[in-house]
Design a protein around this motif. Structure first.
Motif, PDB file in Angstrom:
ATOM      1  N   ALA A 281       0.834  -1.203   0.000  1.00  0.00           N
ATOM      2  CA  ALA A 281       0.000   0.000   0.000  1.00  0.00           C
ATOM      3  C   ALA A 281       0.866   1.250   0.000  1.00  0.00           C
ATOM      4  O   ALA A 281       0.604   2.212  -0.737  1.00  0.00           O
ATOM      5  CB  ALA A 281      -0.932  -0.009   1.209  1.00  0.00           C
ATOM      6  N   LEU A 282       1.911   1.252   0.816  1.00  0.00           N
ATOM      7  CA  LEU A 282       2.806   2.420   0.863  1.00  0.00           C
ATOM      8  C   LEU A 282       3.545   2.607  -0.460  1.00  0.00           C
ATOM      9  O   LEU A 282       3.738   3.736  -0.911  1.00  0.00           O
ATOM     10  CB  LEU A 282       3.801   2.245   2.009  1.00  0.00           C
ATOM     11  CG  LEU A 282       3.204   2.255   3.422  1.00  0.00           C
ATOM     12  CD1 LEU A 282       4.278   1.977   4.465  1.00  0.00           C
ATOM     13  CD2 LEU A 282       2.510   3.578   3.710  1.00  0.00           C
ATOM     14  N   ALA A 283       3.944   1.490  -1.083  1.00  0.00           N
ATOM     15  CA  ALA A 283       4.651   1.577  -2.363  1.00  0.00           C
ATOM     16  C   ALA A 283       3.753   2.143  -3.454  1.00  0.00           C
ATOM     17  O   ALA A 283       4.226   2.810  -4.389  1.00  0.00           O
ATOM     18  CB  ALA A 283       5.164   0.198  -2.767  1.00  0.00           C
ATOM     19  N   ALA A 284       2.452   1.895  -3.348  1.00  0.00           N
ATOM     20  CA  ALA A 284       1.492   2.405  -4.334  1.00  0.00           C
ATOM     21  C   ALA A 284       0.938   3.774  -3.931  1.00  0.00           C
ATOM     22  O   ALA A 284       0.009   4.268  -4.571  1.00  0.00           O
ATOM     23  CB  ALA A 284       0.345   1.409  -4.497  1.00  0.00           C
ATOM     24  N   ASP A 285       1.528   4.361  -2.881  1.00  0.00           N
ATOM     25  CA  ASP A 285       1.061   5.655  -2.373  1.00  0.00           C
ATOM     26  C   ASP A 285      -0.421   5.609  -2.016  1.00  0.00           C
ATOM     27  O   ASP A 285      -1.167   6.569  -2.237  1.00  0.00           O
ATOM     28  CB  ASP A 285       1.326   6.763  -3.406  1.00  0.00           C
ATOM     29  CG  ASP A 285       1.322   8.149  -2.765  1.00  0.00           C
ATOM     30  OD1 ASP A 285       1.541   8.230  -1.539  1.00  0.00           O
ATOM     31  OD2 ASP A 285       1.066   9.147  -3.483  1.00  0.00           O
ATOM     32  N   ALA A 286      -0.841   4.461  -1.491  1.00  0.00           N
ATOM     33  CA  ALA A 286      -2.240   4.259  -1.095  1.00  0.00           C
ATOM     34  C   ALA A 286      -2.342   4.341   0.424  1.00  0.00           C
ATOM     35  O   ALA A 286      -1.345   4.168   1.138  1.00  0.00           O
ATOM     36  CB  ALA A 286      -2.738   2.902  -1.588  1.00  0.00           C
TER      37      ALA A 286
END
Length: 242
Positions: A177-182
């Protein structure tokens, strides 16, 4: 002549009636015809609950993330003045001000063992008084056979105070989620202190917490991780965690 004929007909009619009355009618002729027997294959089976008790559905185990477990550093510790079992600690869990927590560990550790030590802290518990000391959390430890040995669950050395401890799969979901800026997945949000108490989440999650053969802390067989590393006990393998 007509009178004689009428008398003769009347006599015959009376005789016929007397003969009919004297002949009994078989009871079987008066009964309604019996219905055809229903084949056994078509007969309605009794409800299952009359034959056996219905099994209650198994309740799913709550996710580990329902508990807010964080890395903490013990910045101060002292012996409880009114209990020979309790230590009182101030623990930095990344909130600015350290939390005060009581732990029943005096039988297993010396006071000097606690100073500056990193531990795992359950943070979403309602404050409770232990021997009169208000405790705002719980430190996780592993227990050996018959609780003859108790050890802290240690986070990796480079884990910072306040870092969240999750299972491997939960940590992977958060990283993706963090990698996808979510935003952080809602499934990882910890329960409130009221929910933990009402739903008995501490007890339910605790039932699945134990160390594996390599002393790694696990929840239902899945390692607990933080800062890219596993959380472990020093020597206790296959022991419950509480």
């Amino acid at each position: 002549r007509e009178g004689a004929m009428a008398m003769l007909l009347g006599t015959r009619l009376i005789a016929s009636c007397l003969a009919l009355h004297a002949t009994p009618i078989a009871r079987s002729a008066l009964r309604a015809p019996a219905p055809h027997a229903m084949p056994s294959a078509l007969r309605r089976a009794p409800p299952a609950r009359m034959c056996a008790a219905e099994a209650a559905p198994a309740e799913d185990a709550p996710p580990f993330s329902s508990l807010d477990v964080r890395v903490g550093t013990i910045v101060e510790a002292w012996e409880h003045p009114d209990s020979d079992k309790l230590f009182c600690e101030k623990i930095d869990v990344g909130e600015g001000e350290p939390r005060e927590i009581a732990s029943g560990l005096r039988a297993y550790y010396k006071l000097d063992d606690l100073q500056g030590r990193k531990v795992l802290v359950v943070c979403n518990l309602k404050p409770a008084k232990l021997a009169g000391f208000p405790s705002a959390g719980m430190v996780l430890c592993a227990s050996g056979p018959d609780k003859g040995t108790v050890e802290f669950i240690d986070p990796p050395a480079d884990a910072e105070p306040g870092a969240r401890v999750l299972t491997e799969s939960e940590a992977k979901a958060l990283a993706e989620a963090l990698a996808a800026d979510a935003p952080e997945p809602e499934s990882l949000a910890p329960a409130t202190a009221n929910q933990v108490k009402k739903k008995k989440l501490l007890e339910k999650v605790g039932a699945g917490l134990r160390t594996d053969d390599g002393c790694v802390a696990t929840y239902n067989g899945e390692a607990l991780v933080v800062a890219g590393g596993a959380c472990k006990a020093a020597t206790i393998a296959g022991g419950p965690i509480s």
